[in-house]
Design a protein around this motif. Sequence first.
Motif, mmCIF file in Angstrom:
data_model
loop_
_atom_site.group_PDB
_atom_site.id
_atom_site.type_symbol
_atom_site.label_atom_id
_atom_site.label_comp_id
_atom_site.label_asym_id
_atom_site.label_seq_id
_atom_site.Cartn_x
_atom_site.Cartn_y
_atom_site.Cartn_z
ATOM 1 N N ALA A 1 0.852 -0.799 0.045
ATOM 2 C CA ALA A 1 0.070 0.130 0.200
ATOM 3 C C ALA A 1 0.734 1.141 -0.139
ATOM 4 O O ALA A 1 0.833 2.286 -0.701
ATOM 5 C CB ALA A 1 -1.464 0.189 1.192
ATOM 6 N N LEU A 2 2.359 1.365 0.727
ATOM 7 C CA LEU A 2 2.541 2.154 0.541
ATOM 8 C C LEU A 2 3.655 2.421 -0.509
ATOM 9 O O LEU A 2 3.625 3.682 -1.071
ATOM 10 C CB LEU A 2 3.783 2.193 1.901
ATOM 11 C CG LEU A 2 4.693 3.427 2.554
ATOM 12 C CD1 LEU A 2 3.497 4.274 3.286
ATOM 13 C CD2 LEU A 2 5.230 3.128 3.761
ATOM 14 N N ALA A 3 3.792 1.784 -1.389
ATOM 15 C CA ALA A 3 4.933 1.716 -2.582
ATOM 16 C C ALA A 3 3.579 2.183 -3.387
ATOM 17 O O ALA A 3 3.756 2.950 -4.169
ATOM 18 C CB ALA A 3 5.220 0.572 -2.928
ATOM 19 N N LYS A 4 2.344 1.421 -3.081
ATOM 20 C CA LYS A 4 1.327 2.257 -4.541
ATOM 21 C C LYS A 4 0.841 3.585 -3.980
ATOM 22 O O LYS A 4 0.923 4.532 -4.772
ATOM 23 C CB LYS A 4 0.295 1.290 -4.260
ATOM 24 C CG LYS A 4 0.123 0.180 -4.891
ATOM 25 C CD LYS A 4 -1.423 -0.739 -4.724
ATOM 26 C CE LYS A 4 -0.408 -2.313 -5.610
ATOM 27 N NZ LYS A 4 -2.440 -2.899 -4.717
ATOM 28 N N ARG A 5 1.096 4.119 -2.997
ATOM 29 C CA ARG A 5 1.268 5.641 -2.103
ATOM 30 C C ARG A 5 2.316 6.418 -3.320
ATOM 31 O O ARG A 5 2.130 7.005 -3.665
ATOM 32 C CB ARG A 5 1.016 5.415 -1.290
ATOM 33 C CG ARG A 5 0.051 5.455 -0.249
ATOM 34 C CD ARG A 5 -0.270 5.723 0.792
ATOM 35 N NE ARG A 5 -0.544 7.153 0.830
ATOM 36 C CZ ARG A 5 0.163 7.749 2.190
ATOM 37 N NH1 ARG A 5 0.708 7.310 3.398
ATOM 38 N NH2 ARG A 5 0.349 9.103 2.007
ATOM 39 N N TRP A 6 2.918 5.429 -2.808
ATOM 40 C CA TRP A 6 4.698 6.604 -3.414
ATOM 41 C C TRP A 6 4.541 6.524 -5.441
ATOM 42 O O TRP A 6 4.754 7.951 -5.716
ATOM 43 C CB TRP A 6 5.459 5.879 -3.122
ATOM 44 C CG TRP A 6 6.967 6.096 -4.594
ATOM 45 C CD1 TRP A 6 7.326 6.064 -5.202
ATOM 46 C CD2 TRP A 6 7.440 7.220 -4.140
ATOM 47 N NE1 TRP A 6 8.381 6.927 -5.282
ATOM 48 C CE2 TRP A 6 8.773 7.612 -4.821
ATOM 49 C CE3 TRP A 6 7.764 8.401 -2.554
ATOM 50 C CZ2 TRP A 6 9.462 8.564 -4.883
ATOM 51 C CZ3 TRP A 6 9.007 9.727 -2.652
ATOM 52 C CH2 TRP A 6 9.663 9.864 -3.862
ATOM 53 N N ILE A 7 3.706 5.951 -5.736
ATOM 54 C CA ILE A 7 3.827 5.737 -7.228
ATOM 55 C C ILE A 7 2.436 7.400 -7.389
ATOM 56 O O ILE A 7 3.317 7.736 -8.195
ATOM 57 C CB ILE A 7 3.464 4.159 -7.855
ATOM 58 C CG1 ILE A 7 4.578 3.991 -8.202
ATOM 59 C CG2 ILE A 7 3.215 4.923 -9.343
ATOM 60 C CD1 ILE A 7 4.002 2.239 -8.170
ATOM 61 N N ALA A 8 1.729 6.563 -7.375
ATOM 62 C CA ALA A 8 0.336 8.318 -7.009
ATOM 63 C C ALA A 8 1.347 9.481 -7.004
ATOM 64 O O ALA A 8 0.864 10.151 -7.463
ATOM 65 C CB ALA A 8 -0.887 8.145 -5.979
ATOM 66 N N ALA A 9 1.704 9.671 -5.215
ATOM 67 C CA ALA A 9 2.607 10.718 -5.043
ATOM 68 C C ALA A 9 3.347 11.633 -6.045
ATOM 69 O O ALA A 9 3.466 12.289 -6.250
ATOM 70 C CB ALA A 9 2.652 11.029 -3.925
ATOM 71 N N ALA A 10 4.242 10.807 -6.437
ATOM 72 C CA ALA A 10 5.489 11.103 -7.090
ATOM 73 C C ALA A 10 4.237 11.928 -8.506
ATOM 74 O O ALA A 10 4.982 12.475 -9.454
ATOM 75 C CB ALA A 10 6.151 9.256 -7.377
ATOM 76 N N ALA A 11 3.931 11.146 -9.445
ATOM 77 C CA ALA A 11 3.156 11.523 -10.467
ATOM 78 C C ALA A 11 2.332 12.735 -10.318
ATOM 79 O O ALA A 11 3.373 13.519 -11.542
ATOM 80 C CB ALA A 11 2.315 10.176 -10.865
ATOM 81 N N ARG A 12 1.977 12.875 -9.164
ATOM 82 C CA ARG A 12 1.341 13.745 -8.895
ATOM 83 C C ARG A 12 2.307 14.993 -8.200
ATOM 84 O O ARG A 12 2.391 16.745 -9.115
ATOM 85 C CB ARG A 12 0.261 14.028 -7.503
ATOM 86 C CG ARG A 12 -0.451 15.290 -7.787
ATOM 87 C CD ARG A 12 -1.439 15.703 -6.102
ATOM 88 N NE ARG A 12 -1.805 13.742 -6.217
ATOM 89 C CZ ARG A 12 -1.958 13.077 -5.041
ATOM 90 N NH1 ARG A 12 -1.462 14.010 -3.815
ATOM 91 N NH2 ARG A 12 -2.224 12.102 -4.784
ATOM 92 N N ALA A 13 3.256 14.851 -8.209
ATOM 93 C CA ALA A 13 4.659 15.653 -7.705
ATOM 94 C C ALA A 13 5.458 15.402 -8.960
ATOM 95 O O ALA A 13 5.876 17.233 -9.128
ATOM 96 C CB ALA A 13 5.550 15.026 -6.896
ATOM 97 N N ARG A 14 5.475 14.748 -10.053
ATOM 98 C CA ARG A 14 6.029 15.032 -10.901
ATOM 99 C C ARG A 14 5.303 15.772 -11.649
ATOM 100 O O ARG A 14 5.869 17.427 -12.608
ATOM 101 C CB ARG A 14 6.232 13.967 -12.008
ATOM 102 C CG ARG A 14 7.629 14.148 -13.367
ATOM 103 C CD ARG A 14 7.025 12.332 -13.538
ATOM 104 N NE ARG A 14 6.451 11.160 -13.234
ATOM 105 C CZ ARG A 14 6.301 10.438 -12.460
ATOM 106 N NH1 ARG A 14 7.116 10.660 -11.915
ATOM 107 N NH2 ARG A 14 5.746 9.757 -12.088
#
Length: 96
Positions: free
Chosen positions: A63-76
Amino acid sequence: MYTITIQDAPNDLPERTRQDAEQRFRRTLERALGGPDAVLAAYRAWQTAEETAESEMTADDIALAKRWIAAAARARNDGFRDVGETEAWFEVRLDR
């Protein structure tokens, strides 16, 4: 804790634009994930997920890894908002 830098940016990208983009990326990550410590935890979970079979990970780490993916896409998206079209990317490097 960690350093964020733009990699493969165009040579003509002004330093101020670069710094602003890196700051936007950092702010968006920290807001999305809950602060610097949460960014580190999510990034580490994502790194683990990249190197480990899902069946060997805990549900919390997945779940944490999936949160990273979503947050990193938004941050990018936020980070490159004023940069325009580019092949550049943000590198997150953990400080030792």
